[in-house]
Design a protein around this motif. Structure first.
Motif, PDB file in Angstrom:
ATOM      1  N   ILE C 176       0.846  -1.205   0.000  1.00 50.35           N
ATOM      2  CA  ILE C 176       0.000   0.000   0.000  1.00 50.35           C
ATOM      3  C   ILE C 176       0.881   1.255   0.000  1.00 50.35           C
ATOM      4  CG2 ILE C 176      -1.727   1.273   1.315  1.00 50.35           C
ATOM      5  CD1 ILE C 176      -2.616  -1.501   2.486  1.00 50.35           C
ATOM      6  N   HIS C 177       1.899   1.219   0.839  1.00 53.02           N
ATOM      7  CA  HIS C 177       2.775   2.381   0.987  1.00 53.02           C
ATOM      8  C   HIS C 177       3.386   2.799  -0.347  1.00 53.02           C
ATOM      9  CE1 HIS C 177       6.501   4.543   2.180  1.00 53.02           C
ATOM     10  NE2 HIS C 177       5.771   4.973   3.180  1.00 53.02           N
ATOM     11  N   THR C 178       3.936   1.838  -1.036  1.00 49.74           N
ATOM     12  CA  THR C 178       4.587   2.171  -2.309  1.00 49.74           C
ATOM     13  C   THR C 178       3.593   2.796  -3.286  1.00 49.74           C
ATOM     14  OG1 THR C 178       6.195   0.404  -2.003  1.00 49.74           O
ATOM     15  CG2 THR C 178       5.890   1.224  -4.254  1.00 49.74           C
ATOM     16  N   HIS C 179       2.381   2.295  -3.224  1.00 47.44           N
ATOM     17  CA  HIS C 179       1.382   2.824  -4.142  1.00 47.44           C
ATOM     18  C   HIS C 179       0.916   4.224  -3.739  1.00 47.44           C
ATOM     19  CE1 HIS C 179      -1.659   2.998  -7.122  1.00 47.44           C
ATOM     20  NE2 HIS C 179      -2.668   2.722  -6.336  1.00 47.44           N
ATOM     21  N   VAL C 180       0.513   4.376  -2.497  1.00 50.82           N
ATOM     22  CA  VAL C 180      -0.132   5.645  -2.140  1.00 50.82           C
ATOM     23  C   VAL C 180       0.858   6.729  -1.720  1.00 50.82           C
ATOM     24  CG1 VAL C 180      -2.254   4.441  -1.471  1.00 50.82           C
ATOM     25  CG2 VAL C 180      -0.618   5.102   0.279  1.00 50.82           C
ATOM     26  N   ILE C 181       1.989   6.319  -1.173  1.00 50.66           N
ATOM     27  CA  ILE C 181       2.950   7.336  -0.751  1.00 50.66           C
ATOM     28  C   ILE C 181       3.973   7.605  -1.854  1.00 50.66           C
ATOM     29  CG2 ILE C 181       4.756   7.946   0.916  1.00 50.66           C
ATOM     30  CD1 ILE C 181       1.972   8.006   2.111  1.00 50.66           C
TER      31      ILE C 181
ATOM     32  N   GLU D 116       8.982   9.568   7.191  1.00 53.17           N
ATOM     33  CA  GLU D 116       8.261  10.776   7.555  1.00 53.17           C
ATOM     34  C   GLU D 116       8.271  11.783   6.411  1.00 53.17           C
ATOM     35  OE1 GLU D 116       9.823  12.852  10.959  1.00 53.17           O
ATOM     36  OE2 GLU D 116       8.437  14.502  10.557  1.00 53.17           O
ATOM     37  N   PHE D 117       9.426  11.956   5.853  1.00 48.45           N
ATOM     38  CA  PHE D 117       9.551  12.913   4.749  1.00 48.45           C
ATOM     39  C   PHE D 117       8.612  12.558   3.606  1.00 48.45           C
ATOM     40  CE2 PHE D 117      11.272  14.141   0.656  1.00 48.45           C
ATOM     41  CZ  PHE D 117      11.531  15.485   0.836  1.00 48.45           C
ATOM     42  N   TRP D 118       8.686  11.307   3.166  1.00 49.49           N
ATOM     43  CA  TRP D 118       7.891  10.943   1.998  1.00 49.49           C
ATOM     44  C   TRP D 118       6.412  11.021   2.288  1.00 49.49           C
ATOM     45  CZ3 TRP D 118      10.487  11.274  -2.222  1.00 49.49           C
ATOM     46  CH2 TRP D 118      11.849  10.931  -2.266  1.00 49.49           C
ATOM     47  N   SER D 119       6.016  10.603   3.466  1.00 49.87           N
ATOM     48  CA  SER D 119       4.575  10.608   3.703  1.00 49.87           C
ATOM     49  C   SER D 119       4.045  12.019   3.925  1.00 49.87           C
ATOM     50  CB  SER D 119       4.218   9.700   4.883  1.00 49.87           C
ATOM     51  OG  SER D 119       4.828  10.149   6.063  1.00 49.87           O
ATOM     52  N   THR D 120       4.907  12.889   4.372  1.00 57.60           N
ATOM     53  CA  THR D 120       4.464  14.262   4.586  1.00 57.60           C
ATOM     54  C   THR D 120       4.383  15.031   3.271  1.00 57.60           C
ATOM     55  OG1 THR D 120       5.576  14.227   6.715  1.00 57.60           O
ATOM     56  CG2 THR D 120       4.886  16.381   5.887  1.00 57.60           C
ATOM     57  N   LEU D 121       5.326  14.760   2.390  1.00 62.14           N
ATOM     58  CA  LEU D 121       5.421  15.585   1.192  1.00 62.14           C
ATOM     59  C   LEU D 121       5.003  14.862  -0.084  1.00 62.14           C
ATOM     60  CD1 LEU D 121       8.718  17.515   1.938  1.00 62.14           C
ATOM     61  CD2 LEU D 121       6.372  18.118   2.461  1.00 62.14           C
ATOM     62  N   SER D 122       4.477  13.657   0.072  1.00 60.60           N
ATOM     63  CA  SER D 122       4.247  12.853  -1.133  1.00 60.60           C
ATOM     64  C   SER D 122       3.297  13.498  -2.132  1.00 60.60           C
ATOM     65  CB  SER D 122       3.706  11.482  -0.735  1.00 60.60           C
ATOM     66  OG  SER D 122       2.397  11.618  -0.217  1.00 60.60           O
ATOM     67  N   LYS D 123       2.533  14.482  -1.703  1.00 57.96           N
ATOM     68  CA  LYS D 123       1.565  15.049  -2.636  1.00 57.96           C
ATOM     69  C   LYS D 123       2.161  16.130  -3.527  1.00 57.96           C
ATOM     70  CE  LYS D 123      -2.960  14.929  -1.062  1.00 57.96           C
ATOM     71  NZ  LYS D 123      -4.007  15.497  -0.177  1.00 57.96           N
ATOM     72  N   ALA D 131      10.309  10.729  -6.341  1.00 60.23           N
ATOM     73  CA  ALA D 131      10.049   9.383  -5.841  1.00 60.23           C
ATOM     74  C   ALA D 131      10.015   8.397  -7.005  1.00 60.23           C
ATOM     75  CB  ALA D 131       8.710   9.361  -5.089  1.00 60.23           C
ATOM     76  N   TYR D 132       9.409   8.827  -8.080  1.00 59.98           N
ATOM     77  CA  TYR D 132       9.304   7.956  -9.244  1.00 59.98           C
ATOM     78  C   TYR D 132      10.678   7.614  -9.805  1.00 59.98           C
ATOM     79  CZ  TYR D 132       7.599   5.910 -13.520  1.00 59.98           C
ATOM     80  OH  TYR D 132       7.351   5.033 -14.541  1.00 59.98           O
ATOM     81  N   SER D 170       8.451  -3.043  -2.387  1.00 60.34           N
ATOM     82  CA  SER D 170       7.368  -2.621  -1.497  1.00 60.34           C
ATOM     83  C   SER D 170       7.389  -3.386  -0.187  1.00 60.34           C
ATOM     84  CB  SER D 170       6.017  -2.896  -2.146  1.00 60.34           C
ATOM     85  OG  SER D 170       5.918  -2.227  -3.362  1.00 60.34           O
ATOM     86  N   THR D 171       7.486  -4.686  -0.331  1.00 58.43           N
ATOM     87  CA  THR D 171       7.370  -5.506   0.874  1.00 58.43           C
ATOM     88  C   THR D 171       8.585  -5.323   1.783  1.00 58.43           C
ATOM     89  OG1 THR D 171       8.261  -7.376  -0.357  1.00 58.43           O
ATOM     90  CG2 THR D 171       5.855  -7.214  -0.169  1.00 58.43           C
TER      91      THR D 171
END
Lengths: 212, 212, 212, 212
Positions: C176-181, D116-123, D131-132, D170-171
């Motif tokens: 999920i993380h890789t996809h959504v984040i 933290e960084f990625w989840s905060t700024l992923s948008k 990220a890509y 991912s995993t």
DNA sequence: AATGAATGAGATTTCATTCAT
DNA sequence: TATGAATGAAATCTCATTCAT
């Protein structure tokens, strides 16, 4: 024809007052939330506002009760001491009573939140006039006693009675203020010194002599 | 190696102090918002917080400056009056100076927000200790002068000097409090009466005589 | 005796939750201001704080509701599929349901702000213990199903059930993380590959064979 | 003609990176203030902004360095193990290396602030594309190794290599996430289970057999 | 009369970034 | 280049009072 009797209302009012006094004493005036009074009194927010318009009104009610007590103090002392009391002794007793009374539990806390209240709200018009009324009432009491002392030949102040009143009331408050607000130890000697000074004033120690 | 000189920083600090003094005087301590100081000083919010950690710190800085002034007052009076001044006169001048000085613009306002500050925050540990330091500093000044008066044979108090100090500092504060907080007119006669009382104390009017 | 009924309160609470869910989804957790929730819910600032102590509490409530949903998912699948379902299929369905479910509107957004919440606050004591509780609850569910699969003779893992649980929960989150984040496309094939891998684990593909 | 040499600049840049790495690790990304980095690096605010446009840029520089390390890991393992290593063993070593490596001091902290960084700024657009790129670069590495494993006749996955890549990356992240963000103990058995599962995938355990 | 949920205008402080020196 | 003082837009939570029930 009130739905609940006056007695019930009076009881309820006292419940609220008692709770307010407790919480004000505990937390100080500004730090007390209405919710604290609600919690401690067990009476609902709306219930409290039924009897008192505001937190301020609650304080004023308490302050008025305390004022009565303080105004009665001269009479209490007279009653206790009997007729052999002269006016100098009356004043001495009064000063001691007030200042040593600070050590009674709860008294300092009340003084504390009272000072806080007045200094926070002293600029508001209606508070100003309230303060003035309280001062006048108290000054009257004091003046009449001083006058009696003069008539009795015991006091011979060299300055007008009202000005003496100002000095006595102010300085007594000052003695309390330093102790309860500035947290400075108030000694027995300081109380004695204070009383001496005030008595000098009332008796009218000859200035020339005093001041060289 | 500061980016701007120490002088510039001092100027900026004073700008902030001046603005804070103005706004505190205008609105009282608790009613003053940092935004008011920002607006009046023309310095940004962050800029103010660069120099002062909090509103409280701002007050304390002001209070310290005022304390210095008050501590210097005895010296100022001596300098102005010259050497012919005796200690009684020194104290009389001091009381008059402080109490009549209240009529100078701004002075009452400062006293007002100071009383407010202390009574609002007196329960906090660090404020308590600050108050104590200030009291001690002032008491030292006072005691040393009284002692000189005693050595000079002018004063002969019947109670310890420190207790006299408590009384003088407290009652002087009380005189101010009643005037600026309770908004009661302070008359010339009251000042005189107050000075008389304090001088009696210092000179040591014979108690027996005084009190009958 | 609440002034308004419990029903009304529940409705109000849900109004707030819904608004919070919407705004968190829209802006992310940290970028959401209480004012946004106020604006979107139409409920006053104070009103929201009546029901939730903090923004954090609001998130946790949402997170708990989602946790319930996810915990129920196995039961839902069982109910839908009827009795002919074996445990392998149950897990396969579960993985597909969760991962394909990400394409349902709103689901990714929720995952997104959840990851943000945990990674931002994971160092705080009370958040740590909350995370632990949630993990344990979920692990229990998983373990009990795996154990049934073993009893049924379908699963024969070569490692302890709890460790399998860790792997399944972690890796599913990772997918999920890789996809959504990280915003990487999640393909049908990847889901299938993932399911295959997890099933191998549960069934216990002979290591020797697998690993050469 | 730079006024200071490239060497000096590189040194300075590294000083900053080191400090940032230290402080991010200590406090997390969002809780780190630029002032913390200033304090720890001993370089002025302006100085830092001379080399890095923003706090974000600082993180990205660190993240790029870490990416290189992780990309090199396969080569490192190969070098250490020599030629007798087969591809299954290579992957197993890789998984162990990454997951057991979390116990090395500092590693978890880095993972933590990265999540933290990625989840905060992923948008944010530019973060998305960054990220890509990172994902693609890593996927390439992985794919090429898997392909070699296939060529060598060791791997025979039943699904496209890129999808396998997604699952593996991912995993693996998920395994790390649960440990460092959710603070769940990562056991040796879990690592083994995880490796088994991934190897199954690569080797292509016969589905029918596995899944009944 | 009594209840207590709802209101909403604040108030202090923080901190990434800038730019005069 | 390097410095660090200055900026100023936020952002969370409080609490006296009201009023529908």
């Amino acid at each position: 024809m009130p739905k609940i009797s006056h007695d019930k209302m009076a009881i309820r009012k006292n419940q609220i007052i008692d709770a307010a006094l407790y919480v004000f004493s505990d937390k100080g005036y500004s730090q007390t939330k209405m919710d604290d009074i609600v919690a401690y009194s067990g009476i609902s927010k709306g219930g409290i506002y039924t009897y008192f318009d505001s937190k301020e009104a609650l304080f004023i009610e308490i302050a008025n009760q305390r004022l009565q007590l303080r105004r009665n103090l001269f009479d209490v002392i007279k009653a206790e001491m009997g007729e052999q009391l002269n006016y100098s002794q009356l004043f001495r007793h009064y000063f001691y009573r007030v200042l040593e009374g600070l050590e009674q539990p709860g008294t300092q806390a009340i003084a504390r939140f009272s000072f806080e209240f007045w200094s926070t709200l002293s600029k508001e018009k209606h508070i100003k006039s309230l303060a003035y009324q309280r001062y006048q009432a108290f000054l009257n009491d004091l003046s009449s006693i001083i006058l009696k002392g003069i008539e009795a030949g015991e006091f011979a102040p060299s300055l007008p009675v009202d000005d003496l009143g100002y000095v006595i009331l102010s300085t007594l408050d000052g003695m309390i203020h330093t102790h309860v607000i500035m947290n400075i130890q108030l000694t027995h000697n300081a109380i004695e010194a204070y009383s001496d000074a005030m008595l000098c004033l009332l008796i009218g120690c000859p200035k020339k002599e005093c001041d060289l």
